[in-house]
Design a protein around this motif. Structure first.
Motif, short mmCIF file in Angstrom:
data_model
loop_
_atom_site.label_atom_id
_atom_site.label_comp_id
_atom_site.label_asym_id
_atom_site.label_seq_id
_atom_site.Cartn_x
_atom_site.Cartn_y
_atom_site.Cartn_z
N ASP A 292 1.05 -1.38 -0.08
CA ASP A 292 0.15 0.27 -0.39
C ASP A 292 1.31 1.60 0.29
O ASP A 292 0.22 2.20 -0.58
N ALA A 321 -0.99 -4.55 3.10
CA ALA A 321 -0.46 -5.45 2.58
C ALA A 321 1.18 -5.77 3.03
O ALA A 321 2.25 -4.92 2.39
N GLU A 355 -7.01 -2.06 -4.37
CA GLU A 355 -6.62 -3.46 -3.93
C GLU A 355 -7.18 -4.23 -3.89
O GLU A 355 -8.33 -3.92 -2.88
N SER A 356 -7.06 -5.54 -3.70
CA SER A 356 -8.17 -6.34 -3.16
C SER A 356 -7.26 -8.62 -3.14
O SER A 356 -6.24 -8.03 -3.34
N ASP A 357 -7.06 -8.83 -2.28
CA ASP A 357 -6.97 -9.85 -2.01
C ASP A 357 -7.61 -11.13 -1.84
O ASP A 357 -8.38 -11.18 -1.65
N GLU A 361 -3.45 -14.74 -3.11
CA GLU A 361 -2.45 -13.47 -3.05
C GLU A 361 -3.40 -11.92 -3.97
O GLU A 361 -4.57 -12.14 -3.36
N TYR A 362 -2.25 -11.59 -3.51
CA TYR A 362 -2.82 -9.57 -3.11
C TYR A 362 -2.88 -9.28 -4.61
O TYR A 362 -2.07 -9.52 -6.19
N LYS A 432 -0.83 -9.76 -9.94
CA LYS A 432 -0.95 -11.15 -8.81
C LYS A 432 0.12 -10.92 -8.26
O LYS A 432 1.60 -11.81 -8.58
N LYS A 435 1.32 -13.91 -1.69
CA LYS A 435 1.24 -13.46 -0.26
C LYS A 435 2.78 -14.42 0.32
O LYS A 435 2.75 -15.06 0.30
#
Length: 439
Positions: A292, A321, A355-357, A361-362, A432, A435
């Motif tokens: 971020d 993240a 951003e998402s997850d 993965e983010y 992608k 994590k």
């Protein structure tokens, strides 16, 4: 020489044994007849054993007076042969042997009583010209060269057989040049002793090929990409020098030259970055960073560029993240994607970041509503210098290297990138990012 000397020693031992046997054979006569003449003893022994010449000397030693009381010699002219140490203290039947010129001499105490010792000495020529020894010597003189030649032949065959794979490897190495760096040395029928060496050399060739290709790519890329801006710069300067111009005209020309110069500088920097692909230098300084924060930094740095293009950057969603990355390289990749989205967006439009997850993965998404990319062009957008609209790209300052650098950086991080686009409607880019496992 060892074999011959061993055989010669065996013959000498046999002679010594014979002399001892002959000496002991004289014991009964000495006991029966008392004092005996050496000549008589010599004649009897020669007749009995058939050994010639055979010389005899007998000492009669008085133990009480400690002196020789009588000695007799079979051949007076050979007295020098028996010029050897006289040991009257030796044990009964114990033989001492001596070499005297070409003769072998034995000395033994055959009889002993309270008063007298009888010392019996024999001498005969040493066997230096024995047929047995001559035969061995002849055999060795003939066999040794043959054996040596045979051994040399066998050794030569073995060496050639053993070194044949090595010679083949050397020939293969000599055949490789800068024009055939793709060639590799085969490991078929290669002994295990040098197989590891061949594999190491093949790895070296692979590294050389990669380095050579990067250098070749840099040379061709630089030649290809720098030709146009340098031509533009030269043209602008030549036009400016043809006649006197106003200050505003000179300013306009200098601005064009400056713009092209900046473009050349950016191109060179990006080309240098691409030549470092897959090197440890780029992989250094990988550590845990905050995705971020990286995104916010990239947005902050590119906002002025977006404002000039009348494009508004909007962050739809951002989540904390932690990822494992090289912060500098990742910023370059995100910056290039944002710059492309802004460059090819329509005026007074927006670029969205979110951003998402999921479980693994983010997902970092950058979306614009600009010119878009045709489906025919999508498979090639990560190739160097590929432009979907070449004329427009040059007018907007593109080098054709941005997405190639993005792909290289993301591959280095083992990140995936997905580009979705519709022509004249817009483009969505999804990065992608795996994590960290212990999260």
């Amino acid at each position: 020489m060892f074999i011959y000397n061993t055989a010669q020693k065996g013959v000498t031992d046999s002679l010594d044994t014979l002399l001892k046997t002959i000496s002991i054979d004289a014991i009964p006569d000495l006991k029966e007849n008392g004092f005996m003449e050496a000549k008589d003893v010599s004649s009897e022994l020669i007749e009995e054993f058939g050994i010639t010449p055979l010389y005899v000397k007998i000492f009669y030693y008085d133990k009480i007076k400690n002196k020789i009381i009588k000695e007799t010699l079979s051949h007076s002219r050979k007295s020098y042969i028996f010029d050897i140490p006289l040991n009257v203290e030796q044990d009964l039947y114990n033989v001492n042997y001596f070499d005297k010129d070409i003769y072998r001499v034995s000395s033994i105490i055959l009889l002993e009583d309270e008063k007298t010792k009888v010392i019996f000495q024999l001498s005969t020529t040493k066997v230096v010209d024995s047929p047995y020894l001559n035969q061995i010597l002849t055999s060795l003189l003939i066999a040794n060269p043959i054996i040596l030649i045979l051994m040399l032949f066998i050794v030569n065959v073995l060496i050639n057989t053993t070194l044949k794979p090595v010679k083949k490897v050397v020939e293969d190495v000599h055949s490789i040049s800068t024009k055939s760096l793709t060639s590799r040395i085969t490991t078929e029928k290669i002994p295990t002793e040098i197989e590891e060496l061949v594999k190491t050399f093949n790895q070296l060739l692979e590294n050389l090929e990669e380095a050579f290709n990067r250098i070749s790519s840099f040379s061709s890329d630089a030649s290809h990409e720098l030709k146009t801006p340098l031509t533009v710069i030269r043209g602008e300067v030549e036009v400016a020098l043809r006649q006197e111009r106003t200050s505003s005209e000179y300013k306009e020309i200098l601005e064009d030259v400056l713009s092209e110069t900046v473009r050349v500088q950016e191109t060179i920097e990006q080309l240098f970055l691409l030549t470092k692909k897959d090197t440890n230098e780029l992989k250094a300084n990988f550590r845990e960073v905050y995705l971020d924060e990286i995104v916010l930094d990239c947005v902050s740095q590119i906002e002025k560029f977006a404002t000039k293009r009348t494009v508004n950057i909007k962050i739809k969603e951002i989540i904390p993240a932690t990822i494992f990355a090289n912060e500098t390289l990742l910023k370059i990749a995100i910056d290039n994607i944002l710059r492309n989205a802004i460059t090819y967006s329509k005026g007074s439009s927006e670029v969205y970041i979110s951003e998402s997850d999921n479980n693994l993965e983010y997902l970092l998404t950058i979306e614009d509503n600009g010119n878009g990319i045709s489906q025919d062009d999508l498979p090639f957008i990560f190739e160097r210098f590929y432009r979907t609209d070449k004329a427009r790209s040059r007018q907007q300052g593109g080098t054709g290297l941005g997405l190639a650098i993005v792909k290289m950086i993301l591959d280095l991080h083992n990140y995936k990138i997905d580009v979705q686009s519709i022509l004249n409607e817009g483009t969505k880019v999804i990065i992608k990012i795996p994590k960290i496992l212990d999260e």
